[in-house]
Design an enzyme around this catalytic site. Structure first.
Site, PDB file in Angstrom:
ATOM      1  N   HIS A 194       0.761  -0.119   1.763  1.00 47.01           N
ATOM      2  CA  HIS A 194      -0.272   0.614   2.494  1.00 47.01           C
ATOM      3  C   HIS A 194      -0.480   0.106   3.912  1.00 47.01           C
ATOM      4  O   HIS A 194      -0.978   0.840   4.762  1.00 47.01           O
ATOM      5  CB  HIS A 194      -1.606   0.567   1.739  1.00 47.01           C
ATOM      6  CG  HIS A 194      -1.624   1.483   0.560  1.00 47.01           C
ATOM      7  ND1 HIS A 194      -1.131   1.115  -0.657  1.00 47.01           N
ATOM      8  CD2 HIS A 194      -2.049   2.758   0.428  1.00 47.01           C
ATOM      9  CE1 HIS A 194      -1.259   2.119  -1.495  1.00 47.01           C
ATOM     10  NE2 HIS A 194      -1.805   3.139  -0.867  1.00 47.01           N
ATOM     11  N   GLY A 195      -0.136  -1.123   4.166  1.00 48.53           N
ATOM     12  CA  GLY A 195      -0.309  -1.591   5.537  1.00 48.53           C
ATOM     13  C   GLY A 195      -0.099  -3.073   5.674  1.00 48.53           C
ATOM     14  O   GLY A 195      -0.143  -3.824   4.695  1.00 48.53           O
TER      15      GLY A 195
END
Lengths: 285, 481
Positions: free
Chosen positions: B326-327
């Site tokens: 996700h990041g």
């Protein structure tokens, strides 16, 4: 496929009809005070929003007073207002210079949908993009009328709200759209005349620092001519001044009155309106 | 190009008309049109990143072709790694370069060695995590001989860049989507109408729910030190609905748009906030990513075949990697770890597959037990989202600590009154979701048995709600992933 395309093309018609009905009903409900025949209606921008004590004026006139003043009000809002006020009513229009010279994109333009007003603006060379952005702002109905006002608390000294340079910028040169806005203003006023409204104009005061800037600007001449043009629309047009009490600070900032100023102005305005006949431009000083 | 923009409202009908009326006789041309439309759609953000998609497409196409003829095990493995390294190399550089560099420098600095390393000003290409995983699925499936490599470069390009799901999924498997590009598409009225309905509901979720929640969530999270506990709880709640409305709304629009062109995409969200345990939640949330990790990471790692320790290890790996996907921020890693911790008791008691059916199937209301289980799962999820949304770990802990200060604020009606409109909208939204939870999306069967006039009125009301209650336009959250 044919069936899908047909239904997709027809779908928006139903939407427009239902949307129109809901919009009309909700808008009427929100702004039902406009149906009051025996009331006084005020229009203006932030100067009138903060500068008129509605309760005080109502007590003085012994009538219901409603305000449609809103900070940042633009010409579109004015046109819409003239459409909404009932025939034969009494109207106070605040002839704000800042409404005339404010950049078009900063106008509030959010007081409802009116094809008449949009058409007038289009006729006065407002671009499709400008019209579209106004429509976008008005997709949802909004209450445009109130019987209370929001006043700035009294303080012994004035605050510097927006810096003086902000106003110097505004008054530096005559904006290209000034005449366009003034013409639309006149269209709105003509609409009030057509509705047989008793119109009073009110010029709210600026602080002397701002008056100084204004007096040196080329815009002054244009706004004075505009007042003259307004006068020409009426048979019996007079000018009068309202002198505010100088004992106390009446300003919140350079362009807005505080509660003391608003109360004083509303009291004196009410007194004059009770006795005056014809169309009058009151200039408060 | 954003789905909720005027640009897309013009783009979609043009592509639709060209697709069904101009190139409808020729499958190759239809696929070519999809490729061109997809490249225009993607290039609308930044045309420079088109080269990345094109490069990935060419590499994976060529690797696929070579895998077809290559029988040597070692060579096949090398080919697979070429594809993995190229795809993950791009992803790693654009998404994680600065993160690793900063952590590397911090680690050395911790031990007293200062290193001079400058971060690069890297713009993250929109949706890179999505299409990278999609192309990887192709190469892995071809390598595992689960899929015949394609000869048709245009169809393959269309599969990689298919515009409805290019930037935020669902992450399609090659085995599911690619064959659809080989078959002649017939316009199906019911499928198209269903697609339109799903687009409408997706727009509602995005514009009314997510965008409105985003305004409040941003305000509260960005100034969390100024708010009392009750407002912070509301902030977490708003983010919970923002991310759901945003992401599932995007998926709905993507799936609906694909249906207009005769394609079926996989379901990506299945009413996750009605889950009775965290395992069920993960079977219902971002299904395309969860199943991707299951098939291409969890199972190759041994899945649940080994002993308890191995199962626990694999569970933690999959959740942490999922968080990291996700990041590039430790907050996502903590979020993933937290979910793994939630999952652990279910795994150890072998009850992770106890809630496979729809909650309260065929009934109007859930039982008290089901309601309590949904409530607990929801609270756990909301708590985990705080880490997901926070700027950094410190911020998350400060936020959580803030919730427990001024407990008296929870009784102040004025706090909730301030957010009354959005709270009412959320209640209506959840009610519609609850009623429609047995369908593919909440309004899939709305008014099926009603007279057309009533059904249309319901659609019109949803559109009017989009106009009236639409929040300030926000970027889709998942674009940054």
């Amino acid at each position: 496929m044919k069936r899908f395309i047909k239904k997709t093309l027809f779908f928006p018609f139903g939407l427009i009809i239902l949307y129109g009905i809901i919009y009309f009903c909700y808008n009427t409900y929100l702004n039902n005070k406009f149906s009051n025949q025996n009331a006084v209606f005020i229009w203006g921008d932030s100067q009138a929003y903060y500068g008129i004590d509605v309760k005080e004026l109502s007590n003085k006139l012994e009538k219901k007073v409603y305000t449609s003043a809103i900070p940042g009000a633009g010409i579109y809002d004015f046109l819409l207002f003239t459409e909404q006020v009932p025939e034969n009513s009494e109207v106070i229009v605040s002839v704000s210079k800042l409404v005339q010279i404010r950049r078009k994109e900063n106008d509030f333009n959010r007081t409802g949908l009116s094809f008449w007003a949009l058409k007038k603006m289009y006729n006065e060379d407002y671009s499709i993009n400008e019209i579209y952005s106004i429509i976008k702002l008005n997709i949802k109905p909004k209450r445009n009328i109130s019987e209370t006002s929001e006043l700035f608390a009294y303080s012994d000294s004035m605050e510097i709200g927006l810096p003086i340079s902000h106003f110097e910028d505004y008054y530096r040169e005559v904006p290209t759209f000034l005449e366009q806005k003034q013409d639309l203003y006149l269209i709105g006023i003509k609409n009030l005349i057509r509705k047989n409204c008793k119109v009073s104009f009110l010029e709210l005061p600026y602080h002397s620092k701002l008056v100084n800037i204004e007096s040196k600007s080329l815009i002054k001449k244009e706004t004075d001519v505009f007042k003259y043009k307004i006068g020409k629309l009426f048979n019996n047009f007079k000018m009068d001044t309202i002198s505010l009490n100088n004992n106390k600070n009446v300003f919140k900032d350079l362009s807005h009155l505080n509660s003391v100023g608003a109360k004083d102005l509303s009291n004196k305005l009410g007194t004059k309106m009770l006795v005056d006949e014809g169309t009058i431009l009151y200039t408060a000083q | 190009m954003l789905f909720n923009s005027i640009d897309f409202a013009i783009f979609l009908p043009i592509v639709f008309v060209l697709y069904w009326f101009v190139v409808n006789k020729n499958l190759k041309l239809q696929n070519l049109l999809i490729v061109i439309a997809s490249y225009v759609f993607y290039g609308w953000w930044d045309w420079r990143f088109l080269s990345l998609i094109l490069f990935s497409t060419i590499i994976d196409y060529l690797v696929g072709r070579r895998l077809k003829t290559e029988n040597n095990k070692k060579n096949r493995l090398i080919l697979l790694w070429v594809s993995i390294l190229v795809n993950l190399g791009f992803l790693g550089f654009f998404k994680y370069y600065n993160f690793f560099l900063d952590n590397f420098v911090s680690a050395f600095s911790f031990f007293g060695t200062e290193i001079n390393a400058n971060s690069l000003n890297i713009i993250l290409p929109v949706g890179i995590s999505f299409y990278t995983f999609q192309t990887l699925s192709y190469t892995i499936d071809v390598y595992k001989r689960r899929l015949e490599p394609t000869k048709d470069f245009v169809a393959f390009s269309a599969f990689v860049s298919f515009f409805p799901q290019l930037v935020a999924g669902p992450i399609e498997r090659a085995t599911h989507l690619l064959p659809q590009f080989y078959k002649k598409r017939q316009f199906d009225y019911y499928k198209a109408v269903d697609g339109m309905r799903q687009i409408l509901w997706g727009l509602f979720k995005k514009v009314v729910i997510a965008d409105n929640c985003a305004e409040f969530a941003n305000q509260i999270f960005n100034n969390s030190a100024d708010y009392s506990g009750s407002t912070l709880v509301l902030g977490a709640l708003f983010f919970t609905f923002q991310i759901y409305g945003d992401f599932s709304g995007y998926s709905d629009i993507a799936i609906g748009t694909s249906r207009l062109f005769g394609f079926d995409l996989m379901q990506n969200f299945n009413f996750p906030y009605f889950s009775r345990d965290i395992a069920e939640f993960w079977r219902r949330w971002h299904i395309s990513l969860s199943t991707w990790f299951r098939d291409y990471l969890y199972i190759p790692l041994g899945g649940s075949r080994g002993g308890t320790l191995m199962k626990v290890r694999n569970t933690f790996i999959i959740f942490i990697v999922s968080g990291f996907w996700h990041g590039a921020n430790w907050t996502f890693v903590v979020w993933g770890t937290l979910n793994a911790i939630y999952f652990l008791p279910l795994l150890l008691t072998k009850s992770n597959r106890s809630n496979l059916n729809v909650v309260a199937q065929g009934k109007i209301l859930p039982t008290l037990k089901e309601f309590a289980l949904m409530g607990i799962t929801f609270v756990l999820t909301v708590f985990a989202w705080i880490f997901f949304r926070a700027e950094n770990i410190n911020h998350a802990f400060q936020y959580i600590a803030g919730i427990f200060t001024h407990p008296e604020s929870f009784l102040a009606i004025s706090v909730y009154w301030k957010y009354k409109t959005i709270l009412v909208l959320l209640s209506i939204f959840m009610l519609i979701e609850w009623v429609g939870r047995e369908g593919q999306f909440a309004i899939a069967h709305l008014g099926e048995k009603w007279k057309p006039a009533f059904r249309y009125a319901a659609y019109y009301l949803i559109i009017i709600a989009i106009f009236w209650f639409g929040g300030k336009e926000q970027q889709f959250i998942y674009f940054q992933f």
